[in-house]
Scaffold this motif. Structure first.
Motif, short mmCIF file in Angstrom:
data_model
loop_
_atom_site.label_atom_id
_atom_site.label_comp_id
_atom_site.label_asym_id
_atom_site.label_seq_id
_atom_site.Cartn_x
_atom_site.Cartn_y
_atom_site.Cartn_z
N UNK A 216 5.67 -15.55 -6.71
CA UNK A 216 4.68 -14.47 -5.81
C UNK A 216 5.11 -12.90 -6.20
N UNK A 217 3.47 -12.18 -5.99
CA UNK A 217 3.77 -11.13 -6.21
C UNK A 217 2.97 -10.70 -5.01
N UNK A 218 3.76 -8.97 -5.08
CA UNK A 218 3.87 -8.10 -3.89
C UNK A 218 3.61 -6.65 -4.40
N UNK A 219 3.85 -5.69 -3.51
CA UNK A 219 3.66 -4.54 -3.84
C UNK A 219 2.33 -4.13 -4.71
N UNK A 220 1.02 -4.86 -4.24
CA UNK A 220 0.01 -4.81 -3.86
C UNK A 220 -0.77 -4.00 -4.08
N UNK A 221 -1.54 -3.07 -4.92
CA UNK A 221 -2.56 -1.59 -4.83
C UNK A 221 -3.98 -1.85 -4.70
N UNK A 226 -10.23 -0.47 -0.65
CA UNK A 226 -9.39 -0.84 -0.33
C UNK A 226 -9.17 -2.10 0.19
N UNK A 227 -10.02 -3.09 -1.15
CA UNK A 227 -9.52 -4.54 -0.84
C UNK A 227 -8.46 -4.25 -1.59
N UNK A 228 -7.22 -5.10 -2.37
CA UNK A 228 -7.11 -6.35 -3.41
C UNK A 228 -8.05 -6.72 -4.41
N UNK A 229 -7.52 -5.98 -5.72
CA UNK A 229 -8.08 -6.88 -6.63
C UNK A 229 -7.32 -7.57 -7.85
N UNK A 232 -10.28 -12.54 -13.34
CA UNK A 232 -10.17 -13.31 -14.46
C UNK A 232 -11.07 -12.71 -15.14
N UNK A 233 -11.16 -13.02 -16.78
CA UNK A 233 -12.16 -12.35 -17.40
C UNK A 233 -12.30 -12.89 -18.69
N UNK A 234 -13.08 -12.58 -19.64
CA UNK A 234 -13.59 -13.02 -20.66
C UNK A 234 -14.57 -12.58 -21.39
N UNK A 235 -14.14 -11.24 -22.65
CA UNK A 235 -15.04 -10.46 -22.78
C UNK A 235 -15.65 -9.64 -21.35
N UNK A 236 -17.27 -9.96 -22.04
CA UNK A 236 -17.52 -9.07 -20.48
C UNK A 236 -18.11 -9.87 -19.32
N UNK A 237 -17.36 -11.41 -18.61
CA UNK A 237 -17.52 -11.66 -17.61
C UNK A 237 -16.49 -12.10 -17.00
N UNK A 238 -16.20 -11.37 -16.14
CA UNK A 238 -15.45 -10.46 -14.62
C UNK A 238 -15.06 -11.91 -13.30
N UNK A 239 -14.73 -12.21 -13.26
CA UNK A 239 -14.49 -13.02 -11.55
C UNK A 239 -13.43 -12.25 -10.75
N UNK A 240 -14.23 -11.60 -9.84
CA UNK A 240 -12.98 -10.53 -8.84
C UNK A 240 -12.88 -11.71 -7.86
N UNK A 241 -11.51 -11.94 -8.04
CA UNK A 241 -10.38 -12.45 -6.52
C UNK A 241 -10.28 -11.38 -5.74
N UNK A 242 -10.56 -10.83 -4.22
CA UNK A 242 -10.66 -9.72 -3.95
C UNK A 242 -9.89 -10.05 -2.43
N UNK A 243 -9.58 -9.59 -2.14
CA UNK A 243 -8.69 -9.62 -0.54
C UNK A 243 -8.63 -8.59 0.48
N UNK A 244 -8.56 -8.48 1.28
CA UNK A 244 -8.53 -7.14 2.27
C UNK A 244 -7.30 -7.40 2.70
#
Length: 302
Positions: A216-221, A226-229, A232-244
């Protein structure tokens, strides 16, 4: 034998497609141009290791399936028998009611009755909406009872970038705090600590090879939006899992044996950490008749 996830519902927009299950209202598939970005499973199979499930009215574990509400001891059903805990809430194995099904969006709801271990009735809704390169998930919880209660919400997707091996992906988290897990015991987690200078500092990105987490990770910036990000990335491809902003925690789980895939990575946005019914940490307090709404999502770049 009945399908363990019930009816399957597809939503589509452009080249983006998602499949949501009737039982648990879980996310079984999300793909763009036929490329998968979450780990899936067969339509007639149980979700392996909680894949895609919705976790409420608490995520993760409640120690010994016990907690106290207004001075009254509460005994939940033990749903993690090997460790004696109650895990991942009350709705992931129940049938949700379909409210609306449009081409690119779907909404379900469920009533959580007062019951042994859970004294206050709730109503929950969840909506999924696909866009050409993203998926947005919105949760709503309403207190239908006559006294306040603290609740938590989480979700359990495993992510991928097509067929790129999990070990080749780079994970970036905005976390400054961590609660390490303690081997097989799971609860309690280790004492919360700063990630600075530790193996748990993922702010600059870490390749997942040899990384072993159920953590479990906390202290999220928060980002400028205004969202947490969590990325997951590989090269120039990024999957952004964002959360309010109310999703102040993220659980990362890297099992070696997800059915059909082997090594996998779950990135689980949560509003509170494990055992929050006992600690009270970051529970969402709902007064009678009030509601909470929060969102998270997946956005593909590159």
């Amino acid at each position: 034998m009945a399908n363990p996830t019930g009816e399957q519902f597809e939503i589509v927009r452009g080249n983006a497609r998602a499949v949501v299950t009737e039982i648990g209202a879980g996310l079984r598939a999300f793909e763009i141009n036929g490329v998968p970005y979450v780990e899936t499973f067969a339509a007639d199979a149980k979700p392996p290791k909680g894949a895609g499930q919705v976790l409420l009215p608490w995520p993760n574990r409640t120690k010994a399936a016990q907690w106290t509400y207004h001075g009254e001891p509460q005994q939940l059903a033990v749903t993690e028998e090997a460790r004696g805990n109650a895990i991942h809430g009350l709705t992931r194995h129940r049938e949700w009611t379909l409210v609306e099904h449009a081409e690119s969006s779907i909404t379900f709801e469920i009533d959580i009755e007062a019951q042994p271990g859970w004294p206050v009735p709730l109503q929950a809704r969840i909506s999924y909406e696909v866009a050409p390169r993203e998926l947005t998930v919105t949760h709503e919880i309403r207190n239908e009872g006559e006294s306040e209660i603290g609740v938590g919400v989480g979700t359990h997707p495993y992510f991928r970038l097509g067929d790129i091996p999990t070990d080749d992906l780079t994970l970036t988290l905005s976390a400054t705090r961590v609660r390490p897990y303690l081997g097989d015991e799971q609860l309690p987690y280790g004492e919360e600590q700063d990630t600075e200078g530790t193996e748990y500092d993922f702010r600059a990105g870490t390749v997942l090879a040899k990384v072993d987490l159920d953590t479990a990770f906390g202290g999220l910036s928060l980002g400028d939006d205004g969202q947490h990000h969590h990325v997951l990335s590989h090269g120039d491809k990024q999957l952004d899992v964002w959360a309010g902003p109310d999703f102040r925690w993220v659980q990362v789980f890297t099992p070696a044996d997800l059915v059909g895939r082997g090594r996998a990575v779950a990135i689980e946005p949560m509003t509170c950490p494990a055992d929050a019914l006992n600690s009270g940490t970051d529970l969402i307090n709902l007064e009678p008749g009030t509601s909470w709404t929060g969102s998270w999502g997946i956005r593909l770049h590159g």
